[in-house]
Design a protein around this motif. Sequence first.
Motif, PDB file in Angstrom:
ATOM      1  N   ALA A   1      -6.733  -5.237   1.536  1.00  0.00           N
ATOM      2  CA  ALA A   1      -5.655  -4.911   2.112  1.00  0.00           C
ATOM      3  C   ALA A   1      -5.593  -3.771   2.933  1.00  0.00           C
ATOM      4  CB  ALA A   1      -4.515  -4.912   1.256  1.00  0.00           C
ATOM      5  N   ALA A   2      -6.347  -2.962   2.437  1.00  0.00           N
ATOM      6  CA  ALA A   2      -6.436  -1.549   3.330  1.00  0.00           C
ATOM      7  C   ALA A   2      -7.237  -1.643   4.513  1.00  0.00           C
ATOM      8  CB  ALA A   2      -7.115  -0.325   2.461  1.00  0.00           C
ATOM      9  N   ALA A   3      -8.413  -2.359   4.423  1.00  0.00           N
ATOM     10  CA  ALA A   3      -9.027  -2.473   5.760  1.00  0.00           C
ATOM     11  C   ALA A   3      -8.405  -3.297   6.757  1.00  0.00           C
ATOM     12  CB  ALA A   3     -10.370  -3.102   5.427  1.00  0.00           C
ATOM     13  N   TYR A   4      -7.543  -4.387   6.300  1.00  0.00           N
ATOM     14  CA  TYR A   4      -6.732  -5.066   7.229  1.00  0.00           C
ATOM     15  C   TYR A   4      -5.516  -4.387   7.794  1.00  0.00           C
ATOM     16  CZ  TYR A   4      -4.166  -9.414   8.751  1.00  0.00           C
ATOM     17  OH  TYR A   4      -3.396 -10.221   9.402  1.00  0.00           O
ATOM     18  N   ALA A   5      -5.048  -3.560   7.001  1.00  0.00           N
ATOM     19  CA  ALA A   5      -3.903  -2.622   7.365  1.00  0.00           C
ATOM     20  C   ALA A   5      -4.108  -1.607   8.258  1.00  0.00           C
ATOM     21  CB  ALA A   5      -2.844  -2.184   6.356  1.00  0.00           C
ATOM     22  N   TYR A   6      -5.248  -0.856   8.079  1.00  0.00           N
ATOM     23  CA  TYR A   6      -5.859   0.418   8.673  1.00  0.00           C
ATOM     24  C   TYR A   6      -6.559   0.246   9.644  1.00  0.00           C
ATOM     25  CZ  TYR A   6      -3.038   2.304   5.008  1.00  0.00           C
ATOM     26  OH  TYR A   6      -1.796   2.411   3.967  1.00  0.00           O
ATOM     27  N   GLY A   7      -7.222  -0.892   9.767  1.00  0.00           N
ATOM     28  CA  GLY A   7      -8.588  -0.945  10.542  1.00  0.00           C
ATOM     29  C   GLY A   7      -7.992  -1.367  11.973  1.00  0.00           C
TER      30      GLY A   7
ATOM     31  N   ILE B   1       0.742  -1.117  -0.038  1.00  0.00           N
ATOM     32  CA  ILE B   1       0.085   0.041   0.069  1.00  0.00           C
ATOM     33  C   ILE B   1       0.923   1.222   0.078  1.00  0.00           C
ATOM     34  CG2 ILE B   1      -1.811   1.340   1.310  1.00  0.00           C
ATOM     35  CD1 ILE B   1      -2.514  -1.319   2.578  1.00  0.00           C
ATOM     36  N   LYS B   2       0.708   1.931  -0.998  1.00  0.00           N
ATOM     37  CA  LYS B   2       1.518   3.300  -1.128  1.00  0.00           C
ATOM     38  C   LYS B   2       1.005   4.409  -0.347  1.00  0.00           C
ATOM     39  CE  LYS B   2       2.156   4.790  -5.360  1.00  0.00           C
ATOM     40  NZ  LYS B   2       2.626   5.039  -6.671  1.00  0.00           N
ATOM     41  N   GLU B   3       1.820   4.998   0.539  1.00  0.00           N
ATOM     42  CA  GLU B   3       1.298   6.194   1.347  1.00  0.00           C
ATOM     43  C   GLU B   3       2.155   7.270   0.915  1.00  0.00           C
ATOM     44  OE1 GLU B   3       2.215   4.537   5.363  1.00  0.00           O
ATOM     45  OE2 GLU B   3       0.128   3.594   5.222  1.00  0.00           O
ATOM     46  N   ARG B   4       1.495   8.275   0.549  1.00  0.00           N
ATOM     47  CA  ARG B   4       2.034   9.672   0.232  1.00  0.00           C
ATOM     48  C   ARG B   4       1.970  10.488   1.607  1.00  0.00           C
ATOM     49  NH1 ARG B   4       1.276  12.762  -5.259  1.00  0.00           N
ATOM     50  NH2 ARG B   4       1.917  10.493  -5.695  1.00  0.00           N
ATOM     51  N   PHE B   5       3.148  10.842   2.188  1.00  0.00           N
ATOM     52  CA  PHE B   5       3.052  11.537   3.552  1.00  0.00           C
ATOM     53  C   PHE B   5       2.101  11.013   4.316  1.00  0.00           C
ATOM     54  CE2 PHE B   5       5.804  14.652   1.899  1.00  0.00           C
ATOM     55  CZ  PHE B   5       5.413  15.281   0.895  1.00  0.00           C
ATOM     56  N   GLY B   6       2.264   9.657   4.623  1.00  0.00           N
ATOM     57  CA  GLY B   6       1.399   9.015   5.778  1.00  0.00           C
ATOM     58  C   GLY B   6       0.043   8.496   5.230  1.00  0.00           C
ATOM     59  N   ARG B   7      -0.655   9.145   4.318  1.00  0.00           N
ATOM     60  CA  ARG B   7      -1.713   8.934   3.931  1.00  0.00           C
ATOM     61  C   ARG B   7      -2.062   8.108   2.679  1.00  0.00           C
ATOM     62  NH1 ARG B   7      -5.793  13.484   1.774  1.00  0.00           N
ATOM     63  NH2 ARG B   7      -5.849  13.705   3.954  1.00  0.00           N
ATOM     64  N   MET B   8      -2.866   7.303   2.510  1.00  0.00           N
ATOM     65  CA  MET B   8      -2.877   6.264   1.270  1.00  0.00           C
ATOM     66  C   MET B   8      -2.757   6.974  -0.016  1.00  0.00           C
ATOM     67  SD  MET B   8      -5.210   2.957   1.877  1.00  0.00           S
ATOM     68  CE  MET B   8      -6.626   3.435   0.727  1.00  0.00           C
ATOM     69  N   ALA B   9      -2.047   6.945  -1.061  1.00  0.00           N
ATOM     70  CA  ALA B   9      -2.188   7.649  -2.031  1.00  0.00           C
ATOM     71  C   ALA B   9      -3.436   7.658  -2.946  1.00  0.00           C
ATOM     72  CB  ALA B   9      -1.129   7.018  -2.765  1.00  0.00           C
ATOM     73  N   ASP B  10      -3.788   8.835  -3.631  1.00  0.00           N
ATOM     74  CA  ASP B  10      -4.972   8.827  -4.130  1.00  0.00           C
ATOM     75  C   ASP B  10      -5.127   7.934  -5.357  1.00  0.00           C
ATOM     76  OD1 ASP B  10      -4.728  12.005  -3.222  1.00  0.00           O
ATOM     77  OD2 ASP B  10      -5.808  10.476  -2.428  1.00  0.00           O
ATOM     78  N   ALA B  11      -4.129   7.703  -6.150  1.00  0.00           N
ATOM     79  CA  ALA B  11      -4.348   7.007  -7.527  1.00  0.00           C
ATOM     80  C   ALA B  11      -3.386   5.766  -7.196  1.00  0.00           C
ATOM     81  CB  ALA B  11      -3.670   7.823  -8.533  1.00  0.00           C
ATOM     82  N   ASP B  12      -4.100   4.563  -7.477  1.00  0.00           N
ATOM     83  CA  ASP B  12      -3.665   3.322  -7.318  1.00  0.00           C
ATOM     84  C   ASP B  12      -2.781   3.034  -6.053  1.00  0.00           C
ATOM     85  OD1 ASP B  12      -2.613   3.388 -10.914  1.00  0.00           O
ATOM     86  OD2 ASP B  12      -4.397   2.417  -9.701  1.00  0.00           O
ATOM     87  N   PRO B  13      -3.303   3.103  -5.008  1.00  0.00           N
ATOM     88  CA  PRO B  13      -2.639   2.933  -3.886  1.00  0.00           C
ATOM     89  C   PRO B  13      -2.109   1.527  -3.408  1.00  0.00           C
ATOM     90  CG  PRO B  13      -4.692   3.182  -3.330  1.00  0.00           C
ATOM     91  CD  PRO B  13      -4.907   3.397  -4.709  1.00  0.00           C
ATOM     92  N   ILE B  14      -2.899   0.516  -4.142  1.00  0.00           N
ATOM     93  CA  ILE B  14      -2.577  -1.058  -4.095  1.00  0.00           C
ATOM     94  C   ILE B  14      -1.229  -1.459  -5.014  1.00  0.00           C
ATOM     95  CG2 ILE B  14      -3.472  -3.058  -3.697  1.00  0.00           C
ATOM     96  CD1 ILE B  14      -4.665  -1.589  -1.729  1.00  0.00           C
ATOM     97  N   LEU B  15      -0.308  -1.870  -4.532  1.00  0.00           N
ATOM     98  CA  LEU B  15       0.732  -2.289  -5.108  1.00  0.00           C
ATOM     99  C   LEU B  15       0.670  -3.713  -5.466  1.00  0.00           C
ATOM    100  CD1 LEU B  15       3.660   0.014  -4.354  1.00  0.00           C
ATOM    101  CD2 LEU B  15       2.173   0.430  -6.132  1.00  0.00           C
TER     102      LEU B  15
END
Lengths: 295, 616
Positions: B410-416, B309-323
Amino acid sequence: MKKNGMMILFALLLAGLFVLTQVLFIVREGEVAVVTSLGKPVRAVTEAGLYNRLPWPFHAIHTFDNRTHIHEGSFEETLTSDGKNILVSMFVGWRIADPIPFLERLGGVPQAESGIDGLLRTYKSAVIGRVPFSDLINTDPDAVKLEDIERDVLAAIRDQARDRYGLDIVFTGISRLGLPETITQSVFDRMRAERQELADRYRSEGQGEAIRIRAAADAERDRLLSEAEGKARRLRAEGDAAAAQYYQVFAEDPELAIFLKKLDVLRDTLTNDATVVLSSDTAPYDLLKSGDAKR
Amino acid sequence: MNRTGESSLVVTMGLGGLLALVTAYLYTSSGMLFFAALMPGYLLMISVSLLALVRIRLERVAAEEERNRAAEVKAASSGLFGSSGDLPVTSRRTQRIIETFLVPAATPVLALILSLWAWRLHDGLPWSITAPENALIAASFLAGQAFLLFLLYRFMLGMSRNAGDRLLRGPALYTGLLSIASVLGAAAAVAVHGGYIPADTLAGRIMTGVWALLALELVWRTLVMIYSPRRRTFASTAYESRILRSVLSPKGWTTSIAQSVDYQFGFGLSGSWFSGFLRSALIPLLVFQIALFYAMTAMTVIQPHEVGIKERFGRMADADPILASGFHWKLPWPFETVRRVPANDILGGAVGFEDEDETRREVLLWTIPHYRNEDLFITASRSADVRSAGAVPVNLLAINLIYEYRITNAAAYAYGFSDPETLIRQVAYRSMTAEAAVHDLSDLLGGRREQVGNDIRGRMQSRADEAELGVEILFAGIQGIHPPVQVADAFQSVVGSLEEREASILLARAYTNSTLPEARAEADAAEIAAAAYRDRRTTQAEAENDHFTNRLKAYRTQPEVFRSRLYLETLSDALAGSRLFIVDAPAGTDEILYFNFEEDPFTSVLDMGPLSEGDH
């Protein structure tokens, strides 16, 4: 000179980077930060991203993990409403609701966990003390009220956690049920006795069935034998009746019949080894007396 | 006279003493263990400075006294009165004593103290990790100390290049060492403040190692001093560590490297263009290396079992965050970071046991524990007679459940959740507890096991969805279930009793199978015997009937003759083999005389006597 220029540039770069680290900070996804100014909280940053701040003594940044934390309560003994001891372990999902009160009252995740632990233990005993044991363990699935208990505990601690600690309790769950050691021993004994009873029942069933089968066999045998006995008796009676029928002819001359019978007995009883003493009057030995005289 | 050296030494000593006091205070107040490791440095610095100060001062005073004496001698030789006479040059003698005895002794003494202190640091001080307070204050103090000592060190080192102030080199080196140690401590304090507590212990251990190394070197120098022929000149600076000198005077070591290279190769390699190039390009190369390392943070490789999961300045990147797995470009470090989530892996866990022992037994019996720690679950019980007050209507079973799951979001698992694995394990425990609480022991041990496993999977999945965990529970199944080891033998004996029941029934059937045919045979035999009797009687009677009828016919024709004939025939048959005695029986007498002449009656004369009836 050129080398000095390079070094100066490099030093300026490093200094610039250092300054940047002092005026910017990053809040990662899943984190929350509180900006304090000389100890007093100024603002809470809940969205992830890049923010600016004043350098050290003026602003200090405290970051906390903002995700839902899982706290496992201890496996504790409580009493149900009908006086039975049971060990219950519950888990709680919580998250930081207001970062500023969280920082002021708790200061960190470990402190929050101990606060929640205290709340959990209190209300867990209270809620379980209101339900009977059969609400927890029951062969009837509808009678088991585990989910209601979870909901009651959640309702009980949610407001307290919110007001006291600035925490949001998301869910609770009963993870384990157990029995204290002494009761466990008596349950083992009961289980063993139950199995023993079952084993004895099977054994006695077998014996009962065996006795029944043997008795049936004996009855059958007796029946057969008595039936045969009856038949035999009937046959013998038939024989005797036929014989009697035939012996009726003796009625025509009973004296002759008796005479013939006496002769038969004579023949049968005077065996080779008999010693017979006869009077000289007995025929034919009366000839010895009379000789050849004609009588 | 240039007294700068002395004053700088005095400053060093004073500053060292003050800093040592502050260090001691900070050690007690902040709890940072590194301060304890720093103390030997102050000792070295102060003692060596003192020694150097004494020596320089003595030298100066001795030189002054000699000059005065020379002047006096000159003045006295031109004067009439030899006023003072020969004043003993006390300073020079003191200096000689000190130079001969104290200075060489300094090295072993310092070595001894240093090694004892290093040993004490290594062994005695509690290197447990406690959280030091006020780490930031410690860091700033150490940084300031480092700066001051650095200035002192450079100054004294520079001064020591002059011939007269050569003794300043020792104090300079130890001050430099302390300065570097302070930098290390400041870095450790910053790390501790940032949360990495073991940095304190690590820095302390590094310093312990440095003191130990220094102690060893001083011991070595003592030995060289004792056995080397250049005793006197070597001994005067034996307490200066050669290692420190090579580390802290960089120009010194580049030239010494160059010299040794030249020596090895036999020609002036160090003068060649390549070494010159190296020397000038060293720093830029270093900088380039650092820049390269930094640029490498712009690339990332995601492993096949992971998702990034790509994070720009800490928050999830807006475009294509899942790598997905593979190679990706991204902005370098603080701008974009990648959080890895094991999304393509099948993760799993176990409930009810700890599976750490790799020793697998061949046969798993109910009477032997399958695993080291097994949990017992409470199950309901259907036994009707257990409703008495106070009794607990439950059974206990040891259940081993395993489950497998896969991350779908992945996002829910990592950030929840901060610890999703723990949550899933708790949910699994909960599902197992709830299922066990409503089933009877025989259901679980018997055929419904698979069904119960599926039910648990369903419960876990609904709970996970409720919590928005972003996982899919692939499988949950009861791997092993057995009654507690303590009652397993009772369960096994039930099976034995079933066998016994069968055995009893079969024995009874065997009895039946042997008795009935026997009885039937007996019955048949009785019937047949009776029939035979009947037939026999009938035939016999018939025969007798015929016999009689015939005889009757004969009798009727001649009764008397028939009777007599029949009687006499019968008699002759009957008496055929018998022994006959025909006796004349006169009427009216009961006496019968019996003579048996077959036997020999007179055996002897004396035997003659009346024969009585009882003899024969």
